[in-house]
Design a protein around this motif. Structure first.
Motif, PDB file in Angstrom:
ATOM      1  N   LYS A  55       0.800  -1.234   0.000  1.00 48.72           N
ATOM      2  CA  LYS A  55       0.000   0.000   0.000  1.00 48.72           C
ATOM      3  C   LYS A  55       0.828   1.277   0.000  1.00 48.72           C
ATOM      4  CE  LYS A  55      -4.234  -1.578   2.228  1.00 48.72           C
ATOM      5  NZ  LYS A  55      -4.966  -1.590   3.492  1.00 48.72           N
ATOM      6  N   GLY A  56       2.024   1.226   0.581  1.00 46.30           N
ATOM      7  CA  GLY A  56       2.773   2.481   0.636  1.00 46.30           C
ATOM      8  C   GLY A  56       4.075   2.366   1.375  1.00 46.30           C
ATOM      9  N   THR A  57       4.603   3.520   1.714  1.00 44.32           N
ATOM     10  CA  THR A  57       5.903   3.636   2.348  1.00 44.32           C
ATOM     11  C   THR A  57       5.895   3.050   3.753  1.00 44.32           C
ATOM     12  OG1 THR A  57       6.068   5.725   1.176  1.00 44.32           O
ATOM     13  CG2 THR A  57       7.713   5.334   2.869  1.00 44.32           C
ATOM     14  N   VAL A  58       6.977   2.351   4.084  1.00 45.93           N
ATOM     15  CA  VAL A  58       7.175   1.900   5.456  1.00 45.93           C
ATOM     16  C   VAL A  58       7.864   3.050   6.186  1.00 45.93           C
ATOM     17  CG1 VAL A  58       8.395   0.262   6.949  1.00 45.93           C
ATOM     18  CG2 VAL A  58       7.325  -0.535   4.825  1.00 45.93           C
ATOM     19  N   LEU A  59       7.255   3.508   7.262  1.00 46.82           N
ATOM     20  CA  LEU A  59       7.782   4.643   8.018  1.00 46.82           C
ATOM     21  C   LEU A  59       8.697   4.161   9.136  1.00 46.82           C
ATOM     22  CD1 LEU A  59       4.382   6.543   8.224  1.00 46.82           C
ATOM     23  CD2 LEU A  59       6.254   6.985   6.628  1.00 46.82           C
ATOM     24  N   THR A  60       9.639   5.029   9.523  1.00 43.66           N
ATOM     25  CA  THR A  60      10.564   4.701  10.608  1.00 43.66           C
ATOM     26  C   THR A  60      10.743   5.936  11.489  1.00 43.66           C
ATOM     27  OG1 THR A  60      12.505   5.414   9.366  1.00 43.66           O
ATOM     28  CG2 THR A  60      11.875   3.088   9.148  1.00 43.66           C
ATOM     29  N   LEU A  61      11.392   5.730  12.623  1.00 44.83           N
ATOM     30  CA  LEU A  61      11.701   6.832  13.524  1.00 44.83           C
ATOM     31  C   LEU A  61      12.540   7.874  12.794  1.00 44.83           C
ATOM     32  CD1 LEU A  61      11.037   7.473  16.461  1.00 44.83           C
ATOM     33  CD2 LEU A  61      13.125   6.280  17.131  1.00 44.83           C
ATOM     34  N   ALA A  62      13.488   7.417  11.977  1.00 44.23           N
ATOM     35  CA  ALA A  62      14.372   8.330  11.243  1.00 44.23           C
ATOM     36  C   ALA A  62      13.675   8.978  10.044  1.00 44.23           C
ATOM     37  CB  ALA A  62      15.614   7.577  10.777  1.00 44.23           C
TER      38      ALA A  62
ATOM     39  N   ASN B  20      -4.019   0.625  12.081  1.00 43.21           N
ATOM     40  CA  ASN B  20      -5.149   0.728  11.154  1.00 43.21           C
ATOM     41  C   ASN B  20      -5.340   2.146  10.616  1.00 43.21           C
ATOM     42  OD1 ASN B  20      -6.280   1.646  13.717  1.00 43.21           O
ATOM     43  ND2 ASN B  20      -8.287   1.392  12.774  1.00 43.21           N
ATOM     44  N   LEU B  21      -4.833   3.162  11.309  1.00 45.31           N
ATOM     45  CA  LEU B  21      -4.977   4.541  10.839  1.00 45.31           C
ATOM     46  C   LEU B  21      -3.692   5.156  10.297  1.00 45.31           C
ATOM     47  CD1 LEU B  21      -7.212   6.126  13.642  1.00 45.31           C
ATOM     48  CD2 LEU B  21      -7.938   5.129  11.463  1.00 45.31           C
ATOM     49  N   HIS B  22      -2.539   4.728  10.819  1.00 47.01           N
ATOM     50  CA  HIS B  22      -1.301   5.456  10.519  1.00 47.01           C
ATOM     51  C   HIS B  22      -0.230   4.642   9.808  1.00 47.01           C
ATOM     52  CE1 HIS B  22      -3.126   7.773  13.970  1.00 47.01           C
ATOM     53  NE2 HIS B  22      -3.160   8.616  12.959  1.00 47.01           N
ATOM     54  N   GLY B  23      -0.612   3.558   9.165  1.00 39.48           N
ATOM     55  CA  GLY B  23       0.316   2.852   8.285  1.00 39.48           C
ATOM     56  C   GLY B  23       1.300   1.914   8.949  1.00 39.48           C
ATOM     57  N   VAL B  24       2.325   1.562   8.170  1.00 38.01           N
ATOM     58  CA  VAL B  24       3.331   0.573   8.577  1.00 38.01           C
ATOM     59  C   VAL B  24       4.589   1.280   9.082  1.00 38.01           C
ATOM     60  CG1 VAL B  24       4.833  -1.291   7.751  1.00 38.01           C
ATOM     61  CG2 VAL B  24       2.472  -1.154   6.950  1.00 38.01           C
ATOM     62  N   TRP B  25       5.077   0.815  10.216  1.00 32.85           N
ATOM     63  CA  TRP B  25       6.281   1.362  10.849  1.00 32.85           C
ATOM     64  C   TRP B  25       7.265   0.230  11.101  1.00 32.85           C
ATOM     65  CZ3 TRP B  25       6.764   6.623  12.217  1.00 32.85           C
ATOM     66  CH2 TRP B  25       5.622   7.403  11.947  1.00 32.85           C
ATOM     67  N   ALA B  26       8.559   0.527  10.987  1.00 34.33           N
ATOM     68  CA  ALA B  26       9.593  -0.499  11.158  1.00 34.33           C
ATOM     69  C   ALA B  26      10.738  -0.011  12.023  1.00 34.33           C
ATOM     70  CB  ALA B  26      10.144  -0.907   9.796  1.00 34.33           C
TER      71      ALA B  26
ATOM     72  N   VAL C  54       4.827  -2.627  20.832  1.00 34.68           N
ATOM     73  CA  VAL C  54       4.484  -1.308  20.314  1.00 34.68           C
ATOM     74  C   VAL C  54       3.781  -0.543  21.438  1.00 34.68           C
ATOM     75  CG1 VAL C  54       3.371  -0.036  18.441  1.00 34.68           C
ATOM     76  CG2 VAL C  54       4.120  -2.393  18.055  1.00 34.68           C
ATOM     77  N   ALA C  55       4.322   0.656  21.766  1.00 36.31           N
ATOM     78  CA  ALA C  55       3.777   1.464  22.863  1.00 36.31           C
ATOM     79  C   ALA C  55       2.579   2.267  22.365  1.00 36.31           C
ATOM     80  CB  ALA C  55       4.855   2.391  23.409  1.00 36.31           C
ATOM     81  N   HIS C  56       1.535   1.571  21.996  1.00 37.36           N
ATOM     82  CA  HIS C  56       0.390   2.179  21.313  1.00 37.36           C
ATOM     83  C   HIS C  56      -0.888   1.713  21.989  1.00 37.36           C
ATOM     84  CE1 HIS C  56      -2.520   2.868  18.051  1.00 37.36           C
ATOM     85  NE2 HIS C  56      -1.608   3.518  17.362  1.00 37.36           N
TER      86      HIS C  56
ATOM     87  N   GLU D  55       5.231  12.519   6.985  1.00 36.56           N
ATOM     88  CA  GLU D  55       4.463  13.635   7.537  1.00 36.56           C
ATOM     89  C   GLU D  55       3.938  13.343   8.937  1.00 36.56           C
ATOM     90  OE1 GLU D  55       1.430  14.492   4.647  1.00 36.56           O
ATOM     91  OE2 GLU D  55       2.905  14.766   3.059  1.00 36.56           O
ATOM     92  N   MET D  56       4.371  12.235   9.529  1.00 37.09           N
ATOM     93  CA  MET D  56       3.826  11.836  10.830  1.00 37.09           C
ATOM     94  C   MET D  56       4.881  11.809  11.924  1.00 37.09           C
ATOM     95  SD  MET D  56       0.801   9.137  10.080  1.00 37.09           S
ATOM     96  CE  MET D  56       1.301   8.198   8.652  1.00 37.09           C
ATOM     97  N   ALA D  57       5.771  12.790  11.924  1.00 37.40           N
ATOM     98  CA  ALA D  57       6.837  12.842  12.926  1.00 37.40           C
ATOM     99  C   ALA D  57       6.275  12.813  14.348  1.00 37.40           C
ATOM    100  CB  ALA D  57       7.693  14.087  12.726  1.00 37.40           C
ATOM    101  N   ASP D  58       5.118  13.442  14.558  1.00 39.59           N
ATOM    102  CA  ASP D  58       4.505  13.470  15.894  1.00 39.59           C
ATOM    103  C   ASP D  58       3.983  12.104  16.322  1.00 39.59           C
ATOM    104  OD1 ASP D  58       2.559  13.746  13.806  1.00 39.59           O
ATOM    105  OD2 ASP D  58       1.092  14.487  15.255  1.00 39.59           O
ATOM    106  N   LYS D  59       3.865  11.174  15.375  1.00 36.84           N
ATOM    107  CA  LYS D  59       3.349   9.841  15.694  1.00 36.84           C
ATOM    108  C   LYS D  59       4.453   8.782  15.754  1.00 36.84           C
ATOM    109  CE  LYS D  59      -1.180  10.875  13.880  1.00 36.84           C
ATOM    110  NZ  LYS D  59      -1.420  11.805  14.979  1.00 36.84           N
ATOM    111  N   ALA D  60       5.689   9.195  15.472  1.00 34.14           N
ATOM    112  CA  ALA D  60       6.779   8.224  15.312  1.00 34.14           C
ATOM    113  C   ALA D  60       7.068   7.402  16.561  1.00 34.14           C
ATOM    114  CB  ALA D  60       8.047   8.938  14.844  1.00 34.14           C
ATOM    115  N   VAL D  61       7.176   8.053  17.716  1.00 35.64           N
ATOM    116  CA  VAL D  61       7.556   7.328  18.937  1.00 35.64           C
ATOM    117  C   VAL D  61       6.515   6.281  19.301  1.00 35.64           C
ATOM    118  CG1 VAL D  61       8.022   7.554  21.413  1.00 35.64           C
ATOM    119  CG2 VAL D  61       9.020   9.174  19.793  1.00 35.64           C
TER     120      VAL D  61
END
Length: 134
Positions: free
Chosen positions: A33-40, A121-127, A67-69, A44-50
């Motif tokens: 579906k899209g980009t895998v996001l990371t802490l680095a 479910n709302l903010h995508g894939v993180w690695a 995951v601390a979510h 556009e979701m820097a506020d959601k990274a941690v």
């Protein structure tokens, strides 16, 4: 008789395995579906990274991913999985909003590094970054 019993046994093992084909195809579809996001590189979701970046811990041939979510009906971590250095999925779990977003996966012998992934479910894939297996 024996063949049938063994066959039944095998299918039972597969049914209870966390690594079934349906789960793998669901994860492949999410990744596509899209980009895998990371802490680095949180896009556009820097506020959601941690909150969304998984924590990975390697010990005694296992990897624990947490995951601390928060987990609520409208917003939850729906999948957690891990890949080896070749990009092969070594373990995966599908979560309901009532589950705790933590999983422990056996690391296959000979694995050089592990990368943990989660899907919100709302903010995508993180690695995580690839973590060497000691």
């Amino acid at each position: 008789g024996l063949k049938t019993a063994m066959g039944a046994n095998v299918s039972h093992c597969l049914a209870s395995s966390k690594m079934d084909a349906t789960l793998l195809s669901e994860i492949a579809a999410i990744e596509a579906k899209g980009t895998v996001l990371t802490l680095a590189a949180p896009g556009e979701m820097a506020d959601k990274a941690v909150k969304h970046t998984p924590k990975l811990e390697l010990a005694s041939g296992k990897v624990t991913i947490a995951v601390a979510h928060g987990m609520e009906e409208a917003h939850w971590i729906n999948y957690i999985w891990a890949k080896d250095e070749a990009g092969a999925v070594i373990g995966a779990v599908k979560l309901a909003h009532t589950d705790t977003p933590t999983v422990t996966i056996d690391v296959p012998e000979g694995t050089k590094s592990v990368t943990a992934y989660e899907s919100c479910n709302l903010h995508g894939v993180w690695a995580t970054v690839a973590t060497p297996v000691a």
